[in-house]
Design a protein around this motif. Structure first.
Motif, short mmCIF file in Angstrom:
data_model
loop_
_atom_site.label_atom_id
_atom_site.label_comp_id
_atom_site.label_asym_id
_atom_site.label_seq_id
_atom_site.Cartn_x
_atom_site.Cartn_y
_atom_site.Cartn_z
N ASP A 193 0.83 -1.21 0.00
CA ASP A 193 0.00 0.00 0.00
C ASP A 193 0.86 1.25 0.00
O ASP A 193 1.27 1.76 1.05
N ILE A 194 1.07 1.81 -1.17
CA ILE A 194 2.02 2.92 -1.34
C ILE A 194 1.63 4.14 -0.51
O ILE A 194 0.45 4.49 -0.38
N LYS A 195 2.64 4.76 0.06
CA LYS A 195 2.48 5.95 0.88
C LYS A 195 2.81 7.16 0.01
O LYS A 195 3.90 7.23 -0.56
N SER A 196 1.90 8.10 -0.12
CA SER A 196 2.11 9.22 -1.02
C SER A 196 3.30 10.08 -0.59
O SER A 196 3.73 10.05 0.56
N GLN A 197 3.80 10.84 -1.53
CA GLN A 197 4.97 11.69 -1.30
C GLN A 197 4.72 12.66 -0.14
O GLN A 197 5.52 12.77 0.78
N LEU A 198 3.62 13.37 -0.18
CA LEU A 198 3.21 14.24 0.92
C LEU A 198 1.69 14.13 1.03
O LEU A 198 0.95 15.01 0.58
N GLY A 199 1.24 13.03 1.60
CA GLY A 199 -0.18 12.73 1.68
C GLY A 199 -0.69 12.69 3.11
O GLY A 199 0.04 12.96 4.06
N ALA A 200 -1.95 12.29 3.24
CA ALA A 200 -2.61 12.27 4.53
C ALA A 200 -1.92 11.34 5.52
O ALA A 200 -1.71 11.68 6.68
#
Length: 365
Positions: A193-200
């Protein structure tokens, strides 16, 4: 250096952003490379990634060149690189299984999948395509809840002897059985489950870690998200959300000083708002107690284009996977998984994971 040859499952918004990004950075110099965590990893730049095979189920994408397919509906992400040369790679019909939620058939065709009326491939067919294309790494971008479909493609990766990057929340890398199978074949595995670059998720994690480091008693929190892409439409089916909610919730719980009771933490997708398209809006609230047991609360709103926000992370994950292949290292890549993914096999703070990942890149794991 040789190109990094990848195959992609699901030519949706995330694949579109990734492929646009590979071309966007092709003619840029390091000084002009805005938005990358790393310009080079092991000598590989973003433009050294080549798509050699692709799978999808939508009739607007199947049998089209990948460069054309990424701009077809229901894709709705921001177009930041229009000039994509034809790749010569045709999107192959994929296996549907549980990759399509029936409730999506009730929405406008511009917003939902239109499954192609074609014979679905068997495992032998997918394995043959992967081998003939000489793919080294298989990226999974299937919709949330595609439990059977993800396991089907993971089996294909093992049989074709290609590395696997699991960008969505069906637990492969964090499942000891699957992890052992990839280790036995000496194939690199990054997930889940990829973690966004600057996400929630990363902001929520960093704030929870900050509460801990600053001595603030963390008492309750929520994270509510809205968006208008197919990911949010797919997630209107609550039955498909079990692994997603587990992934996002555990990402926050794992860095808190003390685990919150279930009733005091709500993290997960909230609603589908069609006109937002690929824009994701997050509303976050955190409550705690400061010095003298005095209460405090924090409220935050984040608005990001969802798919480009994951593109820079995927580009780094691909290059780390290539390094592992070159070093003969198989099984779960714990350092990249901890930094790039929400639900890795082992959770660390993002600061710890960052230093682990940098050491991995330098060959000092």
């Amino acid at each position: 250096m040789n190109m990094i040859k990848i195959a992609i499952i699901g030519i949706g918004n995330c694949a579109s952003s990734l492929i646009q990004g590979i071309n966007y950075y092709r003619d840029r110099e390091k000084e002009d490379a805005i938005g990358l965590m790393h310009w080079e990893i092991g000598g590989y730049r973003p433009c050294d990634i080549e798509v050699v095979a692709a799978f999808d189920i939508d009739r607007r994408k199947v049998d089209r060149d990948v460069a054309v397919a990424i701009f077809q509906k229901p894709n709705c992400t921001k177009v930041f690189q229009k000039d994509i040369p034809l790749t010569g790679v045709t999107v192959s019909m994929g296996r549907i299984l549980d990759g399509f939620s029936e409730h999506m058939s009730h929405y406008d065709e511009k917003r939902t999948f239109l499954p192609a009326d074609k014979e679905e491939p068997g495992r032998d067919d997918v394995v043959r395509i992967l081998k003939e294309s000489k793919a080294e790494i298989l990226l999974n971008y299937l919709p949330v809840g595609s439990e059977e479909a993800v396991r089907f493609y993971a089996e294909c990766a093992l049989e074709a002897e290609v590395a696997f990057i699991n960008n969505m929340p069906v637990f492969i890398a964090s499942d000891p059985v699957w992890a052992k199978r990839f280790a036995k074949k000496n194939l690199p595995l990054i997930g889940d489950d990829i973690k966004s670059q600057l996400g929630a998720t990363i902001i929520h994690r960093m704030m929870a870690d900050l509460f801990k480091k600053r001595g603030v008693k963390f008492e309750r929190t929520y994270q509510l998200n809205t968006g208008g892409n197919t990911d949010f439409l797919n997630m209107l089916n609550q039955h498909r959300l079990t692994s997603k909610k587990t992934s996002k919730t555990e990402a926050v719980q794992s860095v808190a000083a003390e685990r919150l009771d279930e009733e005091n933490i709500h993290v997960g997708p909230s609603d589908y708002v069609a006109w937002q398209n690929d824009n994701k809006v997050c509303f976050m609230r955190m409550e705690g107690r400061l010095f003298g047991n005095v209460p405090m609360d924090l409220e935050m709103r984040l608005s990001v284009e969802d798919s480009p926000n994951s593109g820079g992370v995927a580009i780094d994950a691909i290059r780390c996977c290539k390094l592992a292949l070159g070093r003969g290292r198989g099984g779960v890549l714990y350092e990249p998984s901890a930094y790039f993914m929400k639900h890795p096999p082992r959770q660390f703070t993002d600061d710890e994971a960052y230093h682990m990942m940098e050491a991995f890149i330098k060959g000092r794991s």
